[in-house]
Design an enzyme around this catalytic site. Structure first.
Site, PDB file in Angstrom:
ATOM      1  CG  ASP A 118      -0.319 -19.523 -20.872  1.00 49.47           C
ATOM      2  OD1 ASP A 118      -0.087 -20.241 -21.859  1.00 49.47           O
ATOM      3  OD2 ASP A 118       0.441 -18.619 -20.487  1.00 49.47           O
TER       4      ASP A 118
ATOM      5  NE  ARG B  79      -1.038 -20.465 -16.880  1.00 50.76           N
ATOM      6  CZ  ARG B  79      -1.016 -21.802 -16.983  1.00 50.76           C
ATOM      7  NH1 ARG B  79       0.148 -22.437 -17.027  1.00 50.76           N
ATOM      8  NH2 ARG B  79      -2.134 -22.482 -17.043  1.00 50.76           N
TER       9      ARG B  79
ATOM     10  CG  HIS C 265       4.734 -27.613 -15.752  1.00 46.96           C
ATOM     11  ND1 HIS C 265       4.009 -26.996 -16.745  1.00 46.96           N
ATOM     12  CD2 HIS C 265       4.630 -26.805 -14.663  1.00 46.96           C
ATOM     13  CE1 HIS C 265       3.493 -25.865 -16.275  1.00 46.96           C
ATOM     14  NE2 HIS C 265       3.855 -25.725 -15.021  1.00 46.96           N
TER      15      HIS C 265
ATOM     16  CB  CYS D 258      -1.526 -28.730 -20.065  1.00 46.43           C
ATOM     17  SG  CYS D 258       0.144 -29.160 -20.311  1.00 46.43           S
TER      18      CYS D 258
HETATM   19  C1  CIR Z   1       2.885 -21.685 -19.394  1.00 43.48           C
HETATM   20  O1  CIR Z   1       4.036 -21.337 -19.641  1.00 43.48           O
HETATM   21  O2  CIR Z   1       2.437 -21.642 -18.261  1.00 43.48           O
HETATM   22  C2  CIR Z   1       2.004 -22.138 -20.537  1.00 43.48           C
HETATM   23  N1  CIR Z   1       2.391 -21.487 -21.737  1.00 43.48           N
HETATM   24  C3  CIR Z   1       2.087 -23.632 -20.712  1.00 43.48           C
HETATM   25  C4  CIR Z   1       1.560 -24.417 -19.565  1.00 43.48           C
HETATM   26  C5  CIR Z   1       1.572 -25.870 -19.821  1.00 43.48           C
HETATM   27  N2  CIR Z   1       1.079 -26.597 -18.721  1.00 43.48           N
HETATM   28  C6  CIR Z   1       1.563 -27.784 -18.329  1.00 43.48           C
HETATM   29  O3  CIR Z   1       2.560 -28.275 -18.845  1.00 43.48           O
HETATM   30  N3  CIR Z   1       0.961 -28.356 -17.303  1.00 43.48           N
END
Ligand code: CIR
Length: 262
Positions: free
Chosen positions: A64, A89, A164, A252
């Site tokens: 990610d 992450r 989020h 993001c």
């Molecule tokens: C996650 O689940 O952390 C990633 N697949 C997606 C993160 C997206 N970030 C965001 O909305 N700020």
């Protein structure tokens, strides 16, 4: 905080993105080539607007990593390096911290406090923070402690419906929010902001990116797009369909910052 940003820090996408974290959506195959092309166009558009774009290399061990927004909250005064809510992450942050330390003093949110940058919406001197599966109460209090000395006021919003805060609400300008009220509880700020609702058939459409005088929106949500045009918003389509499959959105994919004035 002005939206006249000078610098965007982005991170290239990993081939391993197909193994990304997913919480609220089902897995669908991601077309890596198309995703890479979409990322190029995202970066090119930032350059066309006059921003300096710093591209950090992908880390294949971090599927990610292109969702760089979650690793930090960058204010004019400080860059807050987060402790991501997903343990998988947390290896994303050191490379981002190395870059941001060239631009800002660094503060850190430390485990067991957790916070994802996607849960932080800065509107002027107000910071809206989502209470989510990724951002816990200790993370919110840590952010409050770091930002209060600079005069920021922090308001907590519950986000029961999605990953989020910024998947559910973003700002069109300093007085107006674009929101899906089915995903976020806006009660605490309803006196403070005018709220534009996303189209009912487009629940994911609330994430737009303000950069300079533009508001970027994903063209996969055409009715919300038209609604914004009808309201006179300078809305620009930036396609991120492959990143939506990874539960990502427009905000993001970058950290935007101003150069300190000389
Ligand atoms: C996650 O689940 O952390 C990633 N697949 C997606 C993160 C997206 N970030 C965001 O909305 N700020």
């Amino acid at each position: 905080m002005s939206h006249f940003f000078d610098v965007a820090v982005t991170r290239d996408l990993a081939r391993s993105m197909e193994r990304c974290e997913l919480t609220f959506i089902d897995r669908h195959a991601i077309d890596h080539q198309r995703a890479a092309a979409q990322h190029e166009r995202y970066c090119e558009r930032l350059v066309a607007l006059g921003l300096e774009v710093i591209r950090l290399p992908a880390d294949e061990a971090q599927p990610d990593c292109c969702f760089i927004e979650d690793t930090a909250v960058v204010l004019d005064e400080v860059a807050v390096i987060t402790c991501l809510g997903s343990p998988a992450r947390r290896g994303e942050t050191p490379a981002v911290e190395r870059e941001l330390s060239k631009h800002r003093p660094i503060a850190r949110i430390e485990w067991p406090a957790t916070l994802d940058g996607g849960d932080v919406l800065v509107v002027g001197r107000t910071i809206l923070v989502g209470s989510t599966t990724r951002t816990n109460a200790a993370g919110i209090e840590a952010l409050r402690g770091i930002t209060a000395p600079f005069g920021y006021e922090l308001t907590v919003l519950r986000v029961p419906g999605c990953l989020h805060l910024k998947s559910a609400v973003t700002a069109l300008d300093d007085e107006t929010l674009l929101a899906n009220r089915g995903l976020v509880e806006l009660e605490p700020v309803k006196q403070q902001y005018r709220v534009v609702d996303v189209d009912v058939g487009e629940p994911g459409a609330a994430n737009v990116l303000r950069v300079r005088d533009e508001v970027w929106a994903h063209p996969g949500y055409p009715r919300t797009f038209e609604k914004l045009q009808g309201l006179g918003v300078h809305v620009v389509g930036v396609d991120i369909s492959e990143f939506v499959k990874a539960e990502g959105a427009l905000t993001c994919k970058s950290l935007l910052l101003r150069k300190p004035s000389a």
